[in-house]
Scaffold this motif. Structure first.
Motif, PDB file in Angstrom:
ATOM      1  N   UNK A 162     -21.799  44.336  -9.735  1.00  0.00           N
ATOM      2  CA  UNK A 162     -22.208  43.289  -8.805  1.00  0.00           C
ATOM      3  C   UNK A 162     -23.347  43.785  -7.917  1.00  0.00           C
ATOM      4  N   UNK A 163     -23.202  45.040  -7.491  1.00  0.00           N
ATOM      5  CA  UNK A 163     -24.182  45.609  -6.575  1.00  0.00           C
ATOM      6  C   UNK A 163     -25.552  45.735  -7.233  1.00  0.00           C
ATOM      7  N   UNK A 164     -25.578  46.130  -8.498  1.00  0.00           N
ATOM      8  CA  UNK A 164     -26.850  46.350  -9.187  1.00  0.00           C
ATOM      9  C   UNK A 164     -27.414  45.058  -9.771  1.00  0.00           C
ATOM     10  N   UNK A 165     -26.646  43.967  -9.711  1.00  0.00           N
ATOM     11  CA  UNK A 165     -27.153  42.699 -10.231  1.00  0.00           C
ATOM     12  C   UNK A 165     -26.899  42.513 -11.705  1.00  0.00           C
ATOM     13  N   UNK A 166     -26.278  43.508 -12.340  1.00  0.00           N
ATOM     14  CA  UNK A 166     -26.047  43.363 -13.773  1.00  0.00           C
ATOM     15  C   UNK A 166     -24.929  42.367 -14.056  1.00  0.00           C
ATOM     16  N   UNK A 186     -24.637  39.531 -12.705  1.00  0.00           N
ATOM     17  CA  UNK A 186     -25.349  38.266 -12.799  1.00  0.00           C
ATOM     18  C   UNK A 186     -25.833  38.047 -14.243  1.00  0.00           C
TER      19      UNK A 186
END
Lengths: 245, 419
Positions: free
Chosen positions: B251-255, B257
Motif C-alpha cells: 500500500x505504501x509503495x503504491x503497488x 493500487x
C-alpha cells in the motif's frame, strides 16, 4: 460506432463529498481521449470506477462491453492501467517486474518469455533487464511501468498522469509509444496537465468539481472556449467558470 | 538554530496529535506495561495443587497430614482412590503439581521417608512447591519434636532419679552409720545432676527429610518448559509481523493500487501474501524444534503429526491477525506498532514466561482471552508429557474457534479494504 467506454450519469460520493457527479462520457474504440481538469476534479475517481476498482454510487457504465458493476473481472483482464506513481516493485529487477505482472495476467512459459523480450525491446530496456527497478532513471522507470501495464495486450489503456515527473525527451518518447498502440487499435484514456500532450489527443474531456464540463476535439474546445488563446486558456477558463458556478 | 529546532519539534507534535493511533498507543502502552510489570509478573505461584496419600496409620503420619491440609498455600485435590499411581496420573493430567505419600509406619519404623512427587512440566509451580514444603511440614515437625522431647524427658528424668537413688544408697552403705546424717546433708547440698536441668534437643529424624521425585522434567530445567512455548512464540511473531508489513508495504509503495486493477481477486491476493509468511513460519518452527531436540536435549513425547496440525491452528490465527493489522494500518511503522501491541500481552500473559497461576484473577481472565494462552499448554503438554486430545481438547477447541473467527474477520476486512 462502437465505444470502448460508455457511461451514463456515473456518480461517486464519499460521505457528503461528491467526487464524480453524473458523468456521461463515450470514448470510441481506437481513439485517444484526453481527460483534463484541475487537481481534485474527479479524474482519478472516474478512472478507478472504470477499472472496476471502485463501485459507483449511482449511474451506469460499460467498459469494453462489460457492465462496471458485474463485469469487473472481465474488464480487468483487458484493461491496462498506469498511474503517476509508476507502481513497480523497486526491489525487483526489470525482468522480474515484467515476469510478475505477466504472470498475474495469466501469461506463462514461452509466451511470457517472448512477450517479455518484445516489451524490453519496445521500451528500450534490453540492456537493463537485470537492473533493479529502483535504480532506473525516471524515464526508464516510466517505460518499464508502461510495459508492465500493456504486457497482456489490453484493448483499453487508462493512463492517470502517467507522464508527470519525467523530462520532455522521455515524455515525447512515451507519447510515441502511446500513438503506436493507438494506431494498432488500442483505445487510450489519458489524464494530463500538459497542454501540448492534450493537443495531440483525438478528443478531450474537461472535468471540474466532479462534473464533465466540456467534450470535443482540441480544435472545437479552442474555438468554443479559447477566446483566441490556446488550450491553456480553455483549461483556465473552464476551471474558473465551474469553480464560480 | 534554536528556532529551527523548535519549529521541527512543533511540527512533530502536530503530527503526533493528528495520528490518533499513535496517540492512543502512547497512553495505553505505559498503562499496560505498568499493570503487567506491577501486578502480573511473579514466578511465585500463590497456591499449589497438592494431592495427599496417608498410608502411615501412625501419629507422626497423622501430624504430617494435618500440617499439609492446614497449610494455606496448598490446595488439596481429592483423589478418587488415593495411591501413588493415582498421584502420578493426576500429575500427568496437570491437575496436581505436587503429590505427597506418607508411607506405612511413618515415623515409627526406621528408614521411613515422605515420598514427594513434583510436576517438572509446571516448572514454576513445582519450584514453588518444593520451596514451600519445609515450611508446610514445620508444624508437624514441631509437634513431633515436642512429643518426642516430652516422652524422652519423662524417661530420662525417671532414670536419673533412679540412678541418684542407687548411688546414694551405695554411698551411704559405705559410710559408718554415725556419719550418715552428715553425708546425706552434704549430698543434698552438692551440685549433682539435677533432673530439671536436663534439656534434650531432639535432632530431626530422617523421617522428616522428604524424598522428592520430580516427574517429566527431573532437573526442573527452564528450557524444557520454554522451548515448546517458544515454538509458538516465534511462529506468532514472524507471521503476524511479516504479514502485516508485507501487505502494508504494497500500500505504501503504491503497488497495491496496481495489483487491485489486475485480474487478481481479493482472496487470491490475500493468499498470495499469506503463503510466503506461512512458509517463513514453518521454517522458524522447524529451526526451534530442531534446536530443542539437539541443542537442549529435549525429547518430543507426543504425537508429532497432531502437534503440527494444532500448531497450524495457531499459525492461521496469527496470519489472520497480521492481515487484520494490515487493514487498519496506513504505513509500515504503524503496522509494526500495532503488531507489537497485539503480541506483547500474548507473550507476557500466556503463561509462556510467567505462570498463569501466579497472576491475579483479573489479569488471568485477560490472559484466557488471548489465543496464545491456549497454545502454550498444548505445546508444553504434548512436548513434555505426551498429552493427547483427550486432555487438550478444551484448548484445541478455543484455538480452533480463534482460527476460524480471526481468519474470517481478516478475509472480510481485507476484501472490503481491497475492493
Amino acid at each position: 460506432m462502437t465505444y470502448a467506454i460508455e457511461t451514463q450519469g456515473l456518480t461517486r460520493r464519499f460521505g457528503r463529498f461528491t467526487a464524480v457527479d453524473s458523468v456521461s462520457l463515450t470514448v470510441p474504440e481506437g481513439t485517444v481521449m484526453g481527460l483534463l481538469g484541475p487537481n481534485g476534479a474527479g479524474k482519478t475517481t472516474l478512472i478507478r470506477m472504470l477499472l472496476g476498482a471502485l463501485a459507483p454510487t449511482a449511474g451506469t457504465g460499460r467498459v469494453l462491453g462489460h457492465d462496471l458493476r458485474t463485469g469487473a473481472e472481465a474488464i480487468r483482464q483487458r484493461v491496462g492501467y498506469m498511474s503517476q506513481r509508476f507502481s513497480l516493485y523497486r526491489d525487483l529487477t526489470v525482468a522480474e517486474n515484467l515476469a510478475f505482472f505477466g504472470r498475474v495476467y495469466g501469461l506463462r512459459g514461452d509466451e511470457l518469455a517472448r512477450r517479455q523480450e518484445e516489451l524490453l525491446a519496445w521500451a528500450g530496456l534490453l540492456d537493463q533487464r537485470r537492473t533493479i527497478a529502483g535504480d532506473l532513471g525516471g524515464g526508464m522507470r516510466q517505460r518499464l511501468a508502461f510495459a508492465c501495464a500493456i504486457l497482456h495486450r489490453p484493448s483499453l489503456l487508462l493512463l492517470d498522469e502517467a507522464t508527470s515527473g519525467v523530462d520532455p525527451m522521455s515524455r515525447r518518447r512515451f507519447w510515441d509509444l502511446i500513438y503506436g498502440l493507438a494506431d494498432g487499435g488500442t483505445t487510450v484514456l489519458v489524464t494530463t496537465h500538459y497542454m501540448d500532450e492534450a493537443a495531440h489527443c483525438d478528443r478531450l474531456a474537461m472535468m471540474n468539481a466532479g462534473r464533465l464540463v466540456a467534450v470535443g476535439t482540441p480544435r472545437e474546445l479552442q474555438a468554443a472556449h479559447g477566446d483566441g488563446g490556446g488550450l491553456e486558456q480553455v483549461f483556465v477558463k473552464l476551471a474558473r467558470v465551474s469553480a464560480e458556478a | 538554530m534554536v528556532q529551527r529546532i523548535l519549529a521541527l519539534a512543533q511540527k512533530e507534535f502536530i503530527q503526533i496529535r493528528r495520528d490518533r493511533r499513535t496517540l492512543a498507543m502512547m497512553v495505553a502502552l505505559p498503562i499496560l506495561w505498568l499493570i503487567l510489570f506491577g501486578y502480573a509478573f511473579s514466578f511465585d505461584v500463590q497456591e499449589v495443587a497438592v494431592a495427599l496419600v496417608d498410608e502411615s496409620g501412625t501419629a507422626a503420619g497423622g501430624a504430617v497430614a494435618r500440617a499439609v491440609r492446614s497449610y494455606e498455600r496448598f490446595t488439596l485435590v481429592d483423589l478418587a482412590a488415593p495411591s501413588e499411581t493415582a498421584i502420578r496420573e493426576a500429575i500427568f493430567r496437570g491437575e496436581v503439581t505436587m503429590g505427597i505419600v506418607i508411607p506405612p509406619g511413618y515415623g515409627e519404623q526406621p528408614d521411613t521417608q515422605l515420598q514427594v512427587l513434583l510436576d517438572g512440566a509446571s516448572l514454576f509451580a513445582a519450584q514453588t512447591a518444593a520451596r514451600l514444603l519445609p515450611g508446610a511440614l514445620e508444624p508437624a515437625q514441631a509437634e513431633l519434636r515436642a512429643d518426642l522431647e516430652a516422652r524422652t524427658r519423662v524417661e530420662v528424668e525417671a532414670r536419673i532419679q533412679e540412678l541418684a537413688e542407687a548411688r546414694r544408697a551405695e554411698l551411704l552403705a559405705q559410710v559408718p552409720p554415725i556419719m550418715r546424717a552428715q553425708v546425706e546433708e552434704m549430698l543434698a547440698r552438692a551440685h549433682g545432676p539435677s533432673p530439671d536441668e536436663v534439656t534434650i534437643a531432639a535432632p530431626d529424624p530422617p523421617s522428616f527429610i522428604p524424598a522428592i521425585t520430580t516427574l517429566y522434567n527431573p532437573d526442573l530445567r527452564t528450557a524444557n518448559v520454554m522451548i515448546p512455548g517458544l515454538l509458538g512464540l516465534v511462529v506468532m511473531f514472524m507471521t503476524t509481523l511479516m504479514t502485516a508489513l508485507g501487505v502494508v508495504r504494497e500500500r505504501e509503495l503504491g503497488t497495491m493500487e496496481q495489483l487491485v486493477v489486475t485480474p487478481l481477486r481479493p482472496l487470491e491476493l490475500m493468499l498470495g501474501k499469506i503463503l510466503p509468511y506461512l512458509l517463513v513460519g514453518a521454517v522458524d518452527f522447524a529451526l526451534v524444534f530442531a534446536a530443542g531436540l539437539y541443542l537442549f536435549d529435549l525429547t518430543f513425547a507426543g504425537n508429532l503429526p497432531l502437534f503440527l496440525l494444532l500448531s497450524l491452528l495457531l499459525v492461521l490465527t496469527t496470519l489472520g491477525l497480521g492481515l487484520l493489522i494490515s487493514t487498519v494500518s496506513q504505513n509500515q511503522q504503524q503496522a509494526m506498532q500495532l503488531a507489537m501491541f497485539a503480541m506483547l500481552p500474548q507473550i507476557l500473559l500466556s503463561g509462556f514466561i510467567f505462570p498463569l497461576d501466579a497472576m491475579p484473577k483479573a489479569i488471568k481472565a485477560i490472559a484466557y482471552l488471548l489465543p496464545f494462552t491456549h497454545f502454550v499448554p498444548i505445546a508444553q503438554g504434548m512436548f513434555i508429557k505426551g498429552q493427547g486430545l483427550d486432555l487438550l481438547w478444551p484448548q484445541v477447541t478455543v484455538l480452533a474457534a480463534y482460527a476460524v473467527v480471526v481468519v474470517g474477520l481478516a478475509t472480510a476486512r481485507f476484501r472490503k479494504r481491497i475492493a
